[in-house]
Design an enzyme around this catalytic site. Structure first.
Site, mmCIF file in Angstrom:
data_model
loop_
_atom_site.group_PDB
_atom_site.id
_atom_site.type_symbol
_atom_site.label_atom_id
_atom_site.label_comp_id
_atom_site.label_asym_id
_atom_site.label_seq_id
_atom_site.Cartn_x
_atom_site.Cartn_y
_atom_site.Cartn_z
ATOM 1 N N GLY A 1 0.513 -1.432 0.149
ATOM 2 C CA GLY A 1 -0.247 0.059 -0.188
ATOM 3 C C GLY A 1 0.579 1.518 -0.480
ATOM 4 N N ASP A 2 0.158 2.008 0.267
ATOM 5 C CA ASP A 2 0.779 3.562 -0.005
ATOM 6 C C ASP A 2 2.203 4.511 -1.846
ATOM 7 O OD1 ASP A 2 -0.338 3.724 1.968
ATOM 8 O OD2 ASP A 2 0.920 3.379 3.502
ATOM 9 N N GLU A 3 1.234 2.808 -2.194
ATOM 10 C CA GLU A 3 2.755 3.486 -3.456
ATOM 11 C C GLU A 3 2.453 4.881 -3.918
ATOM 12 O OE1 GLU A 3 0.568 1.094 -3.103
ATOM 13 O OE2 GLU A 3 1.562 -0.924 -3.146
ATOM 14 N N LYS B 1 -0.521 5.266 -5.947
ATOM 15 C CA LYS B 1 -1.293 5.143 -6.713
ATOM 16 C C LYS B 1 -2.559 6.227 -7.392
ATOM 17 C CE LYS B 1 -3.229 1.560 -4.129
ATOM 18 N NZ LYS B 1 -2.061 1.782 -3.478
ATOM 19 N N GLY C 1 -5.829 5.626 1.212
ATOM 20 C CA GLY C 1 -5.566 7.243 1.090
ATOM 21 C C GLY C 1 -5.132 7.825 0.156
ATOM 22 N N HIS C 2 -5.826 8.334 -1.316
ATOM 23 C CA HIS C 2 -4.877 8.465 -2.230
ATOM 24 C C HIS C 2 -4.673 10.465 -2.832
ATOM 25 C CE1 HIS C 2 -6.482 4.347 -4.150
ATOM 26 N NE2 HIS C 2 -5.887 4.404 -3.274
ATOM 27 N N ARG D 1 -23.669 -12.024 6.949
ATOM 28 C CA ARG D 1 -25.098 -11.400 6.100
ATOM 29 C C ARG D 1 -26.188 -11.115 6.814
ATOM 30 N NH1 ARG D 1 -24.841 -17.340 4.132
ATOM 31 N NH2 ARG D 1 -23.524 -17.151 5.918
ATOM 32 N N GLN E 1 -4.982 -0.407 -1.597
ATOM 33 C CA GLN E 1 -4.256 -0.931 -0.876
ATOM 34 C C GLN E 1 -2.875 -1.269 -1.450
ATOM 35 O OE1 GLN E 1 -7.372 -1.794 0.837
ATOM 36 N NE2 GLN E 1 -7.324 0.774 0.912
ATOM 37 N N THR F 1 -5.288 -6.266 4.943
ATOM 38 C CA THR F 1 -6.199 -5.783 4.922
ATOM 39 C C THR F 1 -7.596 -7.231 4.615
ATOM 40 O OG1 THR F 1 -7.903 -4.270 4.026
ATOM 41 C CG2 THR F 1 -7.005 -5.294 2.379
ATOM 42 N N ASP G 1 13.393 9.741 -6.694
ATOM 43 C CA ASP G 1 13.442 11.287 -6.762
ATOM 44 C C ASP G 1 13.689 11.102 -5.261
ATOM 45 O OD1 ASP G 1 10.671 11.158 -6.529
ATOM 46 O OD2 ASP G 1 11.236 12.671 -5.165
ATOM 47 N N VAL H 1 9.049 11.300 -10.559
ATOM 48 C CA VAL H 1 10.232 11.912 -9.652
ATOM 49 C C VAL H 1 10.232 12.941 -8.927
ATOM 50 C CG1 VAL H 1 11.489 11.071 -11.288
ATOM 51 C CG2 VAL H 1 10.801 13.249 -11.678
HETATM 52 P P1 IMP Z 1 -7.630 -2.296 7.987
HETATM 53 O O1 IMP Z 1 -7.237 -2.313 6.343
HETATM 54 O O2 IMP Z 1 -7.649 -0.917 8.385
HETATM 55 O O3 IMP Z 1 -8.522 -3.100 8.181
HETATM 56 O O4 IMP Z 1 -5.112 -2.516 8.117
HETATM 57 C C1 IMP Z 1 -4.676 -3.531 8.270
HETATM 58 C C2 IMP Z 1 -3.677 -3.533 7.541
HETATM 59 O O5 IMP Z 1 -3.434 -2.924 6.327
HETATM 60 C C3 IMP Z 1 -2.885 -2.317 8.434
HETATM 61 O O6 IMP Z 1 -1.311 -3.184 8.570
HETATM 62 C C4 IMP Z 1 -3.183 -1.074 7.402
HETATM 63 O O7 IMP Z 1 -1.822 -0.436 7.980
HETATM 64 C C5 IMP Z 1 -3.076 -1.984 6.309
HETATM 65 N N1 IMP Z 1 -3.701 -0.626 5.035
HETATM 66 C C6 IMP Z 1 -4.478 -0.945 5.117
HETATM 67 N N2 IMP Z 1 -4.714 0.436 4.314
HETATM 68 C C7 IMP Z 1 -3.792 0.545 3.816
HETATM 69 C C8 IMP Z 1 -2.949 1.769 2.423
HETATM 70 O O8 IMP Z 1 -5.292 2.158 2.127
HETATM 71 N N3 IMP Z 1 -1.937 1.758 3.138
HETATM 72 C C9 IMP Z 1 -1.375 1.390 3.354
HETATM 73 N N4 IMP Z 1 -1.879 -0.176 4.321
HETATM 74 C C10 IMP Z 1 -3.108 0.052 4.263
#
Ligand code: IMP
Length: 436
Positions: A14-16, A18, A42-43, A146, A228, A243, A337, A418
């Site tokens: 995640g956090d790449e 995107k 968080g994009h 459900r 993610q 997740t 960068d 960059v």
């Molecule tokens: P959850 O998705 O809040 O249940 O978190 C599960 C795991 O996924 C934890 O390690 C979070 O830090 C990670 N995680 C969930 N969403 C993101 C994301 O958008 N970026 C990075 N890590 C994430």
């Protein structure tokens, strides 16, 4: 010729970055679709001096004429989504039924989901997952259960919603007070609040799978926006430190309600290094001055939670796995960068367990904890590269690094980023239509 759809996914934890890549692709599309996750994402998109951090609203919202879809596979927190809608409107971005469509089948994150997420993490203590506390896991758990799920369509159901909330709240209160001595939630208060969100979102609620299939039939171009990263996938990630949704390109058909053939060209977004937030194994982690340096230069703090991220070298073994899993066609290599200033840089090319090379990648936490990373070292570059606009302008050693990523992953690097701005993007070997 029919336009080719694009799926943008993260290949790491995640956090790449995107958001920036989806933003570049969205310009050429009619639809941008979120298919997994929820407000844990968080994009970020930077447009001139403006910075937009989106959690639930797809990144295509910044382009007039683009339809933005929150798919059935998303867990939808209307409190966060409404805040985002208002914040965007306050900044002059049009958001309404003409450009935002929320699946009536998406599951709703309810107050007890957020409560359960927080309390469960506290109770787990050292064994916690390190979630974002957005109620994601408990909401998906109720989707699978459900009988305790609330869907977006239910928010529009007046007295039906009242009854549903009363019945579910009674069960949740019993469980949460027994397990954690939690204060009970007031079902009437919750019903009123969520019915109000139902009224606000009603014009935007739609049968989005049908909408998307119509768009496909009409030949409209769609971008699927992953949340993610692949290593956090519920089935294929570093379980249990993952997740709760299917975040790879394999999750697109299910989470959006489209056939697998709709996935189109798959772009895997990769940081030039690796970061992870939350608990779980991380073979190339540098819990030292190198990791600190990357965190400082890369501003590696969570968009959603503000937590400092764990940082380390690029892991080509995990990347190959993630790229194969989703059938990645090209890589977008971002934050290159950040690596400026290292005399040498490293890439993990192999794992060893008990001194032997690992043939088959096993993503589970138990297996990954046992591996030792084998690195190759490459010369670094001292120059800042934030103003490079062409591959040829990069220092030879930075180009060699990019070439090495291509070789080690077996995928072309189509895009190199960059810096955070739209302009700080180098279109290199991309086959994406309309970008280069
Ligand atoms: P959850 O998705 O809040 O249940 O978190 C599960 C795991 O996924 C934890 O390690 C979070 O830090 C990670 N995680 C969930 N969403 C993101 C994301 O958008 N970026 C990075 N890590 C994430």
């Amino acid at each position: 010729m029919k336009a080719q759809n694009v799926t943008v996914i993260g290949l790491q934890w995640g956090d790449e970055g995107k958001g920036k890549i989806v933003d570049a692709v969205a310009r050429t599309c009619r639809y941008v679709v979120r298919y997994c996750g929820g407000a844990n994402a968080g994009h970020t998109v930077n447009v001139g001096s403006q910075r937009y951090a989106m959690h639930l609203i797809p990144c295509g919202i910044l382009y007039p004429g683009v339809h933005n879809v929150v798919g059935n596979g998303v867990v939808f927190d209307p409190t966060v989504a409404w805040e985002e809608v208002e914040a965007l409107r306050g900044r002059g971005v049009k958001v309404g039924p003409e450009n935002l469509h929320v699946s009536s089948a998406a599951n709703v994150v309810m107050p007890w989901h957020k409560l359960a997420d927080r309390l469960s993490e506290v109770a787990l203590g050292k064994g916690k997952i390190g979630t974002t506390a957005r109620g994601i896991g408990p909401c998906y758990a109720d989707k699978a259960a459900r009988s305790t799920a609330v869907r977006v369509g239910d928010l529009l159901d007046g007295d039906g919603l009242r009854e549903k909330v009363a019945a579910i709240a009674a069960r949740k209160n019993a469980v949460l007070s027994a397990l954690y001595e939690a204060e009970p939630v007031d079902a009437e208060v919750v019903w009123r609040e969520y019915a109000e969100y139902g009224r606000r979102f009603a014009p935007m609620v739609a049968n989005t799978p049908a909408l998307l299939r119509r768009a496909l039939a009409a030949g409209e171009k769609i971008c699927f926006e992953g949340g993610q990263g692949s290593m956090l996938d519920i089935d294929h990630g570093t379980f249990p430190y993952v997740t709760s949704s299917a975040v790879t390109a394999c999750g697109v058909p299910h989470g959006a309600g489209v056939p697998p053939s709709a996935v189109g060209r798959v772009v895997g977004v990769v940081k030039a290094y690796t970061s992870r937030v939350g608990a779980g194994p991380f073979p190339t982690e540098q819990d030292n001055a190198i990791g600190d340096h990357i965190r400082d230069r890369g501003k590696e703090y969570g968009t959603t939670t503000g937590r400092p991220r764990r940082c380390g070298w690029l892991d080509a073994v995990a990347l190959r796995y993630a790229a194969d899993l989703s059938g990645v066609d090209e890589i977008a290599l971002v934050l290159l960068d950040v690596l400026s200033g290292f005399q040498t840089v490293r890439i993990c090319t192999d794992y060893k367990t008990d001194g032997k090379s690992v043939d088959e990648f096993d993503p589970t936490a138990a297996a990954l904890r046992r591996v030792e990373s084998v690195y190759e070292e490459l010369p670094g570059w001292s120059e800042e590269i934030v103003s490079a606009t062409d591959y040829g302008e990069l220092p030879a050693t930075a180009r060699a690094y990019v070439d090495r990523v291509e070789f080690l992953t077996g995928r072309p690097v189509g895009i190199i980023s960059v810096g955070p701005e739209r302009e700080q993007t180098i279109f290199h070997n991309t086959q994406l239509e309309g970008l280069a």
